[in-house]
Scaffold this motif. Structure first.
Motif, short mmCIF file in Angstrom:
data_model
loop_
_atom_site.label_atom_id
_atom_site.label_comp_id
_atom_site.label_asym_id
_atom_site.label_seq_id
_atom_site.Cartn_x
_atom_site.Cartn_y
_atom_site.Cartn_z
N ASP A 86 0.84 -1.21 0.00
CA ASP A 86 0.00 0.00 0.00
C ASP A 86 0.87 1.26 0.00
OD1 ASP A 86 -2.97 1.03 0.58
OD2 ASP A 86 -1.59 2.23 1.78
N HIS A 87 1.76 1.37 0.98
CA HIS A 87 2.69 2.49 1.05
C HIS A 87 3.74 2.18 2.10
CE1 HIS A 87 0.14 3.37 4.53
NE2 HIS A 87 1.08 4.20 4.97
N HIS A 88 4.80 2.96 2.11
CA HIS A 88 5.81 2.85 3.16
C HIS A 88 5.48 3.89 4.22
CE1 HIS A 88 9.75 1.87 4.91
NE2 HIS A 88 9.77 3.15 5.26
N CYS A 89 5.31 3.43 5.46
CA CYS A 89 4.91 4.32 6.55
C CYS A 89 6.14 4.73 7.36
CB CYS A 89 3.90 3.61 7.45
SG CYS A 89 3.33 4.64 8.84
N PRO A 90 6.56 5.99 7.29
CA PRO A 90 7.72 6.44 8.07
C PRO A 90 7.49 6.32 9.58
CG PRO A 90 7.17 8.03 6.36
CD PRO A 90 6.04 7.07 6.43
N ALA A 91 6.25 6.55 10.02
CA ALA A 91 5.97 6.49 11.46
C ALA A 91 6.18 5.09 12.02
CB ALA A 91 4.54 6.95 11.73
N PHE A 92 5.94 4.06 11.21
CA PHE A 92 6.15 2.68 11.63
C PHE A 92 7.54 2.19 11.23
CE2 PHE A 92 1.47 1.12 11.86
CZ PHE A 92 1.22 2.09 12.80
N GLY A 93 8.19 2.91 10.33
CA GLY A 93 9.49 2.47 9.85
C GLY A 93 9.39 1.17 9.07
N ASN A 94 8.26 0.95 8.42
CA ASN A 94 8.03 -0.32 7.74
C ASN A 94 7.03 -0.11 6.61
OD1 ASN A 94 8.21 -3.01 7.18
ND2 ASN A 94 7.27 -3.72 9.07
N CYS A 95 6.97 -1.08 5.71
CA CYS A 95 5.97 -1.05 4.65
C CYS A 95 4.61 -1.46 5.21
CB CYS A 95 6.35 -2.01 3.52
SG CYS A 95 7.82 -1.54 2.62
N ILE A 96 3.57 -1.01 4.56
CA ILE A 96 2.22 -1.47 4.85
C ILE A 96 1.81 -2.35 3.68
CG2 ILE A 96 -0.14 -0.82 5.36
CD1 ILE A 96 1.99 0.04 7.45
N GLY A 97 1.65 -3.63 3.96
CA GLY A 97 1.33 -4.60 2.92
C GLY A 97 0.22 -5.53 3.36
N GLN A 98 0.14 -6.66 2.69
CA GLN A 98 -0.97 -7.58 2.92
C GLN A 98 -1.00 -8.10 4.36
OE1 GLN A 98 -2.04 -10.59 -0.11
NE2 GLN A 98 -1.65 -12.13 1.48
N ASN A 99 0.17 -8.33 4.96
CA ASN A 99 0.20 -8.96 6.28
C ASN A 99 -0.10 -8.00 7.43
OD1 ASN A 99 0.93 -11.21 4.87
ND2 ASN A 99 3.01 -11.34 5.67
N ASN A 100 0.10 -6.70 7.22
CA ASN A 100 -0.09 -5.76 8.34
C ASN A 100 -1.03 -4.60 8.01
OD1 ASN A 100 1.53 -4.31 6.61
ND2 ASN A 100 3.09 -3.79 8.13
N HIS A 101 -1.73 -4.69 6.88
CA HIS A 101 -2.65 -3.60 6.52
C HIS A 101 -3.79 -3.50 7.53
CE1 HIS A 101 -4.61 -1.32 2.91
NE2 HIS A 101 -4.53 -0.59 4.01
N LEU A 102 -4.29 -4.65 7.98
CA LEU A 102 -5.37 -4.65 8.97
C LEU A 102 -4.89 -4.07 10.29
CD1 LEU A 102 -8.22 -5.37 9.88
CD2 LEU A 102 -7.42 -7.70 10.33
N LEU A 103 -3.70 -4.50 10.75
CA LEU A 103 -3.13 -3.97 11.99
C LEU A 103 -2.92 -2.46 11.89
CD1 LEU A 103 -1.80 -4.25 14.79
CD2 LEU A 103 0.35 -4.80 13.60
N PHE A 104 -2.44 -2.01 10.74
CA PHE A 104 -2.23 -0.58 10.52
C PHE A 104 -3.53 0.20 10.65
CE2 PHE A 104 -2.30 2.96 7.46
CZ PHE A 104 -1.26 3.73 7.95
N SER A 105 -4.60 -0.30 10.04
CA SER A 105 -5.89 0.38 10.11
C SER A 105 -6.42 0.41 11.54
CB SER A 105 -6.90 -0.32 9.19
OG SER A 105 -6.44 -0.34 7.85
N ILE A 106 -6.23 -0.71 12.26
CA ILE A 106 -6.68 -0.76 13.66
C ILE A 106 -5.91 0.24 14.51
CG2 ILE A 106 -6.73 -2.22 15.73
CD1 ILE A 106 -7.28 -4.59 13.88
N LEU A 107 -4.60 0.37 14.27
CA LEU A 107 -3.79 1.32 15.03
C LEU A 107 -4.21 2.76 14.76
CD1 LEU A 107 -0.21 -0.24 14.82
CD2 LEU A 107 -1.67 -0.07 16.83
#
Length: 323
Positions: A189-210
């Motif tokens: 989806d995008h690279h998130c500087p705040a997380f220091g990581n990419c947002i992809g299939q495995n953590n997109h749901l966690l990212f949205s929840i956060l």
């Protein structure tokens, strides 16, 4: 253990400490500036301090970029997020907690704990967003830019190139490259500087929840701070009311942009589109729909966006939550 395409550099602990210190100092300076703005603005008018706070934060960001160029001082975006959470939590414990109900206190503290755990999992543990093994294609990439290539054939070539050799190209045709991580990510989806990581299939749901968790925690803080300010009307404003006002302004600004950000990601989930795909759709042939419009006996060919992955909102949501 397989290498999933991410070329990690060994992190220098002293560099991490230095960048975290810079981030902590920046947070303290930003909160101090907001505190000064709240001190000189009337508590009855929230618009003026909001506008001044935005101007001050933008100005500080510009100054920070100049310091970065001149002195090479670099901060850490994840450390900046952690420091802001810690500052807000301390301000809540010192000033806000005494004026809120037990229910609001429980909700706020649970949200903060969950956010810390989620950020720790995403940043410190560097959770895998969907890194995939990748082998450079044998085809010449320049051949893909040939306008005479049939769109379906071009789509097949790109899909074969971007997919790892050990899995089906049909299943992994949405593997994209992240230049920040130097890796290919499934469902990027995008690279998130705040997380220091990419947002992809495995953590997109966690990212949205956060993101939803941030908004909820900040909304609780705004509610608690407003109760402090309401009870102090007509009285001499003390330092704790000023701190409540400045941190409330900061929380309001956070909720405003995070609300828009969350709404965008909800839209992306509902219509099965990624941020990278939406912005750079011209890079991906499967989104390029040839539009042929005959005019005056001539054929005018144009390209327009068409999402081939949209299967309807219900099916899109099902696929998102099943991943």
């Amino acid at each position: 253990m397989e290498n999933f395409g991410r070329r990690r550099k060994r992190r220098d602990p002293w560099r991490l400490i230095g960048r975290s210190t810079v981030s902590f100092v920046c947070v303290c300076l930003a909160q101090f500036v907001l505190y000064l703005i709240s001190s000189f603005c009337p508590s009855s008018n929230i618009i003026l301090p909001l506008v001044l706070s935005v101007m001050a934060l933008v100005g500080m960001a510009a100054i920070g970029r100049k310091f970065k160029r001149l002195f090479g001082l670099r901060g850490s975006a994840p450390a900046f997020v952690f420091a802001n959470l810690l500052f807000i939590w301390c301000a809540y414990a010192i000033v806000i907690r005494q004026a809120v109900s037990s229910l609001l206190d429980i909700v706020f503290n649970i949200e903060l704990i969950m956010l810390q755990i989620g950020l720790y999992r995403s940043v410190i543990l560097s959770g895998d967003p969907g890194f995939v093994n990748y082998k450079p294609p044998h085809e010449n990439p320049d051949s893909l830019s040939n306008n005479e290539t049939h769109p379906e054939e071009s789509e097949r070539l790109v899909s074969d190139q971007e997919c790892p050799s050990d899995e089906s190209p049909l299943l992994l045709q949405r593997v994209r490259y992240c230049k920040h991580c130097d890796a290919h990510v499934k469902g990027f989806d995008h690279h998130c500087p705040a997380f220091g990581n990419c947002i992809g299939q495995n953590n997109h749901l966690l990212f949205s929840i956060l993101i939803a968790g941030f908004i909820t925690a900040e909304a609780c803080y705004i509610l608690g701070a407003s109760q402090i300010l309401t009870s102090s009307k007509g009285k001499k404003v003390d330092w704790n009311e000023k701190l409540a006002s400045s941190t409330m302004i900061f929380s309001i600004l956070q909720v405003l942009w995070q609300g828009v950000f969350l709404a965008w990601h909800i839209y992306c989930v509902c219509f099965n589109i990624r941020t990278d795909e939406f912005i750079h759709w011209k890079k991906y042939p499967e989104f390029q729909h040839i539009n042929v419009q005959p005019q005056s006996g001539e054929t005018v060919t144009g390209m327009k966006f068409k999402n081939p992955y949209d299967k309807g909102i219900l099916q899109n949501l099902k696929e998102f939550f099943d991943k």
